[in-house]
Design a protein around this motif. Structure first.
Motif: not given
Length: 269
Positions: A129-133, A216-218
């Motif tokens: 999630l942090i990588l996605g941001m 899906m969380v991303l």
């Protein structure tokens, strides 16, 4: 007889000591668990009691599920599936060379071993999630940052499991190949990889299942897929659409799990 009794008493004393040690460990773990419950306010009975009616109200607002926008969800579903497959493929491609450097019996030098292990630890430590941001800020919204986030985070997990499998492989075929004059790449290809391939395939398919759910969380950070549809429906308080989307997600997860199990049986024998 006295010697037998003394031996029996010593055995009982040792077992009692082991049970006491186990009991102390269990009590310490339970103590940590209860402290954690207190920190996260699970013992706040009043707050929990106030939240139950709100949950019931929210659930009632989610019924009946609204599938009216289902045709618009087909593309995000395909995007989510593609993100999980592509992210897993990227992770496997990057993990294979890294795991050979991070395994003690295949690394060319101890320094390279520690560097490879550090790389795996770093990629594993940063949540997707942090990588996605970070990647959304770097390359913009859409499927690309989500795929890259899944792939980079999975490198740490797959690389670690791959390296451990290599370290635990049977050394006899490896030594035989080296004694026959095989080069190091030949030893890896013909003596090591055939042994660890079933474990690698098993872990890869499990990781694909995880990446499908993580993709899906991303969507919460704008990385595309069906997760973005869920977040969008929540923001505009379309709870009936949220329940329909959750049902779609449940069906997709079940299909992916079944497909993964089928493929795993073909590779892991």
């Amino acid at each position: 007889m006295n010697e037998n009794q003394a031996s029996y008493t010593a055995i009982l004393r040792q077992q009692r000591r082991q049970w006491n040690q186990q009991l102390i460990r269990v009590l310490l773990i339970l103590g940590v668990v209860f402290i954690s419950f207190a920190v996260v306010e699970l013992f706040d009975i009043e707050r929990m009691a106030d939240g139950i009616p709100a949950i019931v109200t929210l659930l009632s607002e989610m019924l009946p599920p609204d599938f009216s926008r289902f045709p618009n969800w087909i593309e995000p579903i395909v995007d989510t599936l593609a993100m999980s497959v592509a992210g897993t493929a990227i992770a496997v491609a990057l993990s294979l060379p890294l795991c050979l450097l991070a395994a003690r019996n295949t690394t060319p030098h101890p320094i390279i071993f520690h560097v490879a292990r550090t790389v795996l630890n770093v990629t594993r430590a940063i949540p997707e999630l942090i990588l996605g941001m970070i990647l959304v800020a770097a390359v913009g919204f859409g499927k690309l940052p989500g795929t890259l986030a899944l792939g980079l985070h999975s490198v740490g997990m797959l690389g670690k499991f791959f390296a451990e499998s290599i370290e635990l492989c049977n050394p006899a075929p490896v030594e035989a190949a080296r004694a026959a004059g095989s080069t190091e790449p030949q030893v890896i290809v013909h003596s090591i990889l055939p042994q660890v391939f079933p474990q690698m395939a098993d872990v890869t398919f499990y990781r694909w299942e995880y990446n499908f759910r993580a993709s899906m969380v991303l969507g919460a950070v704008g990385a595309g897929g069906i997760g973005l549809e869920i977040i969008s429906a929540l923001r505009i308080l379309k709870y009936q659409q949220v329940s329909a989307l959750l049902i779609v997600v449940l069906v997709m997860v079940t299909i992916v799990d079944g497909l993964s199990n089928y493929l795993r049986k073909g590779f892991v024998k």
